[in-house]
Motif scaffolding. Structure first.
Motif, short mmCIF file in Angstrom:
data_model
loop_
_atom_site.label_atom_id
_atom_site.label_comp_id
_atom_site.label_asym_id
_atom_site.label_seq_id
_atom_site.Cartn_x
_atom_site.Cartn_y
_atom_site.Cartn_z
N GLY A 21 11.98 3.89 -23.07
CA GLY A 21 11.76 4.05 -25.01
C GLY A 21 12.78 3.52 -25.60
O GLY A 21 13.23 2.27 -24.55
N ALA A 22 12.39 3.09 -26.59
CA ALA A 22 12.51 2.55 -27.92
C ALA A 22 14.25 1.81 -27.58
O ALA A 22 14.46 2.96 -28.31
N LYS A 23 14.85 0.95 -27.00
CA LYS A 23 16.22 0.30 -27.78
C LYS A 23 16.38 0.35 -28.86
O LYS A 23 17.98 1.10 -28.96
N ASN A 24 16.08 0.00 -29.91
CA ASN A 24 16.58 0.17 -31.00
C ASN A 24 15.74 1.23 -31.73
O ASN A 24 16.84 1.44 -33.40
N SER A 25 15.41 2.42 -30.84
CA SER A 25 15.72 3.93 -31.61
C SER A 25 16.61 4.80 -31.03
O SER A 25 17.68 5.38 -31.61
N ALA A 26 16.86 4.04 -29.30
CA ALA A 26 17.92 4.66 -29.10
C ALA A 26 19.14 4.37 -29.43
O ALA A 26 19.73 5.96 -29.54
N LEU A 27 19.56 3.33 -29.94
CA LEU A 27 20.88 3.00 -30.03
C LEU A 27 21.29 4.20 -31.55
O LEU A 27 22.32 4.72 -31.68
N PRO A 28 20.53 3.88 -32.45
CA PRO A 28 20.38 4.55 -34.04
C PRO A 28 20.70 6.75 -33.32
O PRO A 28 21.20 7.25 -33.92
N ILE A 29 19.59 6.95 -32.58
CA ILE A 29 19.44 8.60 -32.58
C ILE A 29 20.38 9.12 -31.29
O ILE A 29 21.14 9.83 -31.80
N VAL A 30 21.18 7.87 -30.48
CA VAL A 30 22.34 8.46 -29.92
C VAL A 30 23.52 9.02 -30.39
O VAL A 30 24.34 9.93 -31.00
N THR A 31 23.70 7.60 -31.07
CA THR A 31 24.57 8.14 -32.34
C THR A 31 24.81 8.95 -33.31
O THR A 31 25.29 9.42 -33.12
N ALA A 32 23.40 8.93 -34.34
CA ALA A 32 23.10 10.62 -34.33
C ALA A 32 24.29 11.66 -34.20
O ALA A 32 23.59 12.54 -34.49
N ALA A 33 23.38 11.80 -32.73
CA ALA A 33 23.15 12.86 -31.80
C ALA A 33 24.94 13.40 -31.96
O ALA A 33 24.72 14.47 -31.92
#
Ligand code: UD1
Length: 425
Positions: A21-33
């Motif tokens: 999975g994309a690091k630069n997608s996962a960082l915002p998405i984990v935060t947004a969760a």
């Protein structure tokens, strides 16, 4: 102990490699969760790299519960997010921690987060982010190395994103999602990771429109709830393996990718004489000789990604002529060039331009990674080189590439991770 890669080059790569999975997608998405005050989210295809682990630590300190429920699945509950201070010793380690300020503003109306670190590829200030928060009514100041936001009532607004900054666009989307009123982001970043974040926020009950274009509209909602989401594949990890195959020689199927996210790289690799076949959710790369010189200029999406500039330069350093590489996003992204020159490359850098005169081969040497993608470039070069390369600075590579040595070894590369006592390094 210091850890290094020992890479004996000259072996072609063959077989299949699975992209995470994309690091630069996962960082915002984990935060947004953690925007969700009710329910829990399950995120699939989350890469297990050190940046993500640090972010999880920060969120736990804020009161969130995070648990790995599979190798790449993360369960997040943010019902008990009550602490507004992100600890300095972790937050400073990653650029993505800036998003935690957006989250805290959205959830608690105040926050305190250390100014971010990350790779040394340029000054990487946070001024655009601060301007963005201000446009929503927040008063965020930088004091003693931390961003501090005092309690305020936020209100949606209009904001022009300078330089179509990815991080600023992410942060504004996160904050605006729970901010009353409508926020319009002009000149927003269009990267696929932005679209992924928008899809996730909408899955949580948010109202984000226009992601993937340069005008994003966010209508703030009162509450968001958890949901399940699969993070998109990492186009930068995929691109790195594609370039590695072209440089080292071989024939590899790169699986779990979205080929459209790699359009520019594919076009450039074909221009460089390489064979790239696009399949439904994979790409096949067959290396061809000679590698033909080709110029590249980094641009915001859908232009050539700055994150692939370094590994591209390592490939094109083996081409049969002169190539020009221009870096327009970060001012200091040629840090790896001196190391590549120690491996036999012929490169001259003048400000943001590298003139690369192709050489017939690289030779293995002791070298040091100084940032994630520069480190990846040295791996690409080492796989193609005559002899053995000892590559240090793996803490950078580990930030963006999970299991790189194992993945390359499966493809037939001679690569090992070796621990050295510190006084022997
Ligand atoms: C993100 C990515 C990084 C990628 C970059 C560009 C993450 C965690 N990182 O970084 O891998 O290389 O996008 O695609 O997703 N700038 C300012 N002030 C600011 C913010 C940015 O001057 O407040 C400048 C930067 O120094 C840079 C340019 O704007 O020169 C673009 O940076 P930006 O798009 O924000 O990159 P990041 O979000 O940091």
């Amino acid at each position: 102990m210091a850890t290094k890669f020992l890479i004996r080059g000259g072996r072609p790569l063959t077989g299949r490699v699975h992209i995470g999975g994309a690091k630069n997608s996962a960082l915002p998405i984990v935060t947004a969760a953690a925007l969700a005050a009710e329910g829990e989210s399950i995120l699939d295809n989350v890469p297990s790299n050190s940046d993500i682990h640090h972010l999880c630590q920060i969120l736990r300190e804020l009161g969130c519960e995070l648990e790995w429920v599979g190798e790449n699945s993360l369960r997040i509950s943010a019902v008990n997010l009550t602490n507004h201070v992100a600890p300095y010793n972790i937050a400073r380690k990653l650029r993505g921690s800036t998003y935690v300020m957006g989250l805290l503003l959205a959830r608690l109306g105040r926050g305190e987060v250390a100014c971010p670190g990350g790779c040394e590829i340029g000054a990487r200030p946070v001024d655009f982010h601060l301007k963005g928060f201000k446009a929503l009514g927040a008063d965020v100041t930088v004091e003693h190395g931390a961003m501090i936001a005092h309690e305020v009532q936020l209100q949606g607004g209009r904001f022009y994103v300078d330089r179509a900054s990815v991080g600023t666009t992410v942060n504004m989307m996160i904050t605006a999602s729970l901010t009353p009123g409508i926020t319009m982001l002009e000149n927003a970043a269009c990267e696929p990771e932005i679209v992924d974040l928008a899809n996730f926020i909408n899955g949580m009950g948010g109202r984000v429109r226009g992601a993937g274009t340069n005008m994003i509209r966010v209508e703030g909602v009162q509450r968001l709830h958890g949901c399940r989401h699969e993070v998109i594949p990492d186009r930068i990890e995929a691109g790195t393996y594609m370039l590695a195959v072209a440089a080292a020689g071989g024939d590899v199927l790169i699986e779990n990718v979205i080929p459209e996210h790699l359009n520019t790289l594919i076009a450039k690799m074909r221009e460089a004489g390489q064979e790239v076949e696009e399949l439904e959710d994979s790409v096949r790369v067959r290396s061809r000789r000679p590698i033909i010189s080709a110029d590249v200029e980094t641009q915001v999406h859908p232009g050539f990604p700055t994150d692939l500039q370094s590994p591209w330069s390592a490939l094109i350093g083996l081409a049969n002529g002169i190539s020009v590489v221009q870096e327009t996003i970060f001012e200091n992204r040629f840090g790896f060039v001196n190391e590549l020159i120690r491996m036999g490359a012929n490169i001259k850098v003048d400000r943001n331009t590298a003139i690369i005169r192709g050489v017939e081969r690289y030779t293995g040497a002791p070298v040091e990674a100084k940032d994630i993608r520069g480190g990846a470039a040295l791996v690409v070069a080492a796989l193609a080189a005559d002899g053995t390369t000892e590559l240090g600075g793996l803490q950078f590579i580990d930030r963006g590439y999970h299991g790189m040595a194992e993945k390359l070894a499966t493809l037939g590369a001679d690569i090992r991770r070796v621990d050295y006592p510190e006084n022997n390094v």
